[in-house]
Design a protein around this motif. Structure first.
Motif, PDB file in Angstrom:
ATOM      1  N   ALA A 178       4.358  31.611 -43.954  1.00  0.00           N
ATOM      2  CA  ALA A 178       5.156  32.591 -43.209  1.00  0.00           C
ATOM      3  C   ALA A 178       6.093  33.346 -44.148  1.00  0.00           C
ATOM      4  O   ALA A 178       6.317  34.555 -43.997  1.00  0.00           O
ATOM      5  N   ALA A 179       6.655  32.633 -45.143  1.00  0.00           N
ATOM      6  CA  ALA A 179       7.548  33.282 -46.104  1.00  0.00           C
ATOM      7  C   ALA A 179       6.809  34.316 -46.942  1.00  0.00           C
ATOM      8  O   ALA A 179       7.339  35.399 -47.231  1.00  0.00           O
ATOM      9  N   LEU A 180       5.572  33.998 -47.343  1.00  0.00           N
ATOM     10  CA  LEU A 180       4.786  34.969 -48.102  1.00  0.00           C
ATOM     11  C   LEU A 180       4.538  36.222 -47.266  1.00  0.00           C
ATOM     12  O   LEU A 180       4.664  37.346 -47.758  1.00  0.00           O
ATOM     13  N   THR A 181       4.198  36.022 -46.000  1.00  0.00           N
ATOM     14  CA  THR A 181       3.965  37.160 -45.105  1.00  0.00           C
ATOM     15  C   THR A 181       5.225  37.998 -44.964  1.00  0.00           C
ATOM     16  O   THR A 181       5.189  39.240 -45.063  1.00  0.00           O
ATOM     17  N   ALA A 182       6.354  37.333 -44.734  1.00  0.00           N
ATOM     18  CA  ALA A 182       7.617  38.057 -44.562  1.00  0.00           C
ATOM     19  C   ALA A 182       8.030  38.773 -45.841  1.00  0.00           C
ATOM     20  O   ALA A 182       8.571  39.888 -45.797  1.00  0.00           O
ATOM     21  N   SER A 183       7.787  38.141 -46.975  1.00  0.00           N
ATOM     22  CA  SER A 183       8.120  38.777 -48.258  1.00  0.00           C
ATOM     23  C   SER A 183       7.304  40.043 -48.467  1.00  0.00           C
ATOM     24  O   SER A 183       7.830  41.076 -48.901  1.00  0.00           O
ATOM     25  N   LEU A 184       6.018  39.988 -48.154  1.00  0.00           N
ATOM     26  CA  LEU A 184       5.168  41.168 -48.318  1.00  0.00           C
ATOM     27  C   LEU A 184       5.599  42.287 -47.391  1.00  0.00           C
ATOM     28  O   LEU A 184       5.539  43.467 -47.745  1.00  0.00           O
ATOM     29  N   GLU A 185       6.059  41.932 -46.205  1.00  0.00           N
ATOM     30  CA  GLU A 185       6.462  42.947 -45.224  1.00  0.00           C
ATOM     31  C   GLU A 185       7.820  43.557 -45.552  1.00  0.00           C
ATOM     32  O   GLU A 185       8.038  44.752 -45.346  1.00  0.00           O
TER      33      GLU A 185
END
Length: 329
Positions: A178-185
């Motif tokens: 989830a953190a990777l997704t949020a970081s990319l966004e």
């Protein structure tokens, strides 16, 4: 001498960025966005307030906000007097993040203070985290970046998560993804509490699978891993390596580790901090609050005497944090 060294570090940092002649990324502080060149000398991993209350049950009713401000402010003023300009608070939600306390301290101290979005680890997670799908967790953190934390208007400057030891537990793997997704966004970097290097190797596997750039990730408490080959592998992948035991363990131990990293050519990805403070919820007068200034007044002079180049220390405390914390959006 200690004060002049801190001031020299801050001025060197400002000159470095002023002379770039290019547009500069923005970093969110609790009082609003600043250019990365304004960050100055930075402590990238410290704490103002921590509450070790299980199952996500910590609330502002468990402490007195004004008491926290009045007790912590003198420590921040002392820190600013030795040349530090930016303080990164790494207490995540449900473990002591309070945007109102941080905002008031930023105003009164004159420091840039940066807070986070994200979650820690069991037993300090609310029950819903175990049930919520990864995309929904990411949406919570993206929403805080887009809209601010609650109704405070404060936006996070990074994502804070925690890793266990060895292979990731299922809930921690979900939080990592989830953190990777949020970081990319959002463009926010990630700071991850760690207990050893093998769990970081697992995270690198996930990053490779997701085609995620490791340079957006800070390996927190890297001193806990004794196998320097693991640090060097993470460094070569682009990951940031943070020694944050300064003033918590003997100066000679920290200098020896820092020197070993420098000898391996890792200067460009190293960060230094202390993991100090803090007002502990439930303890009288916040318990044993440890001052933030000793990295500047004790460790840096010791490190210079040990043989570490002061210009290298300048870069680790100014240039590197600005690059590590920049928003990639």
């Amino acid at each position: 001498m200690e004060k002049s060294l801190g001031i020299r570090m801050r001025l060197r940092n400002n000159r470095f960025y002023v002379n770039q002649g290019r547009s500069r990324p923005m970093i969110h502080t609790v009082l609003g966005p600043i250019e990365e060149g304004e960050l100055g000398v930075t402590l990238p991993h410290e704490h103002i307030l921590v509450g070790f209350i299980e199952n996500g049950k910590l609330t502002p009713d468990d402490y007195d906000r004004q008491e926290v401000v009045s007790l912590i402010l003198p420590y921040l003023m002392e820190l600013r007097s030795v040349g530090c300009r930016t303080f990164v608070d790494c207490s995540p939600e449900y473990l002591g993040r309070d945007p109102y306390v941080l905002s008031e301290l930023a105003v009164k101290s004159g420091l840039h203070i940066i807070t986070n979005t994200g979650f820690y680890q069991a037993p300090y997670l609310p029950p819903f985290v175990f049930e919520m799908p990864e995309p929904e967790l990411a949406k919570l953190w993206i929403r805080e970046y887009d809209e601010g934390i609650g109704d405070s208007g404060v936006k996070p400057g990074f994502i804070k998560i925690a890793l266990n030891k060895g292979r990731l537990f299922p809930v921690q793997e979900k939080i990592v993804r989830a953190a990777l997704t949020a970081s990319l966004e959002t463009g926010l970097p990630i700071q991850a509490h760690t207990n050893d290097g093998s769990v970081v190797m697992h995270v690198l596997e996930i990053m490779a699978e997701r085609r995620f750039d490791p340079s957006r990730f800070i390996w927190v408490h890297a001193q806990n891993e004794k196998d320097l080959d693991l640090h060097e592998h993470a460094f070569k992948q682009g990951m940031w390596i943070q020694i944050d035991s300064i003033a918590r363990s003997p100066h000679e131990d920290n200098c020896r580790l820092l020197q070993a990293f420098l000898e391996r050519g890792m200067e460009a990805k190293l960060l230094l901090s202390q993991d100090l403070g803090w007002y502990t919820v439930g303890k009288a007068q916040g318990g044993d609050i440890r001052p933030y200034h000793k990295l500047f007044t004790e460790f840096i002079p010791f490190a210079v005497e040990y043989g570490i180049d002061p210009d290298v220390l300048d870069r680790l405390m100014s240039r590197n944090p600005a690059i590590a914390l920049r928003n990639r959006s």
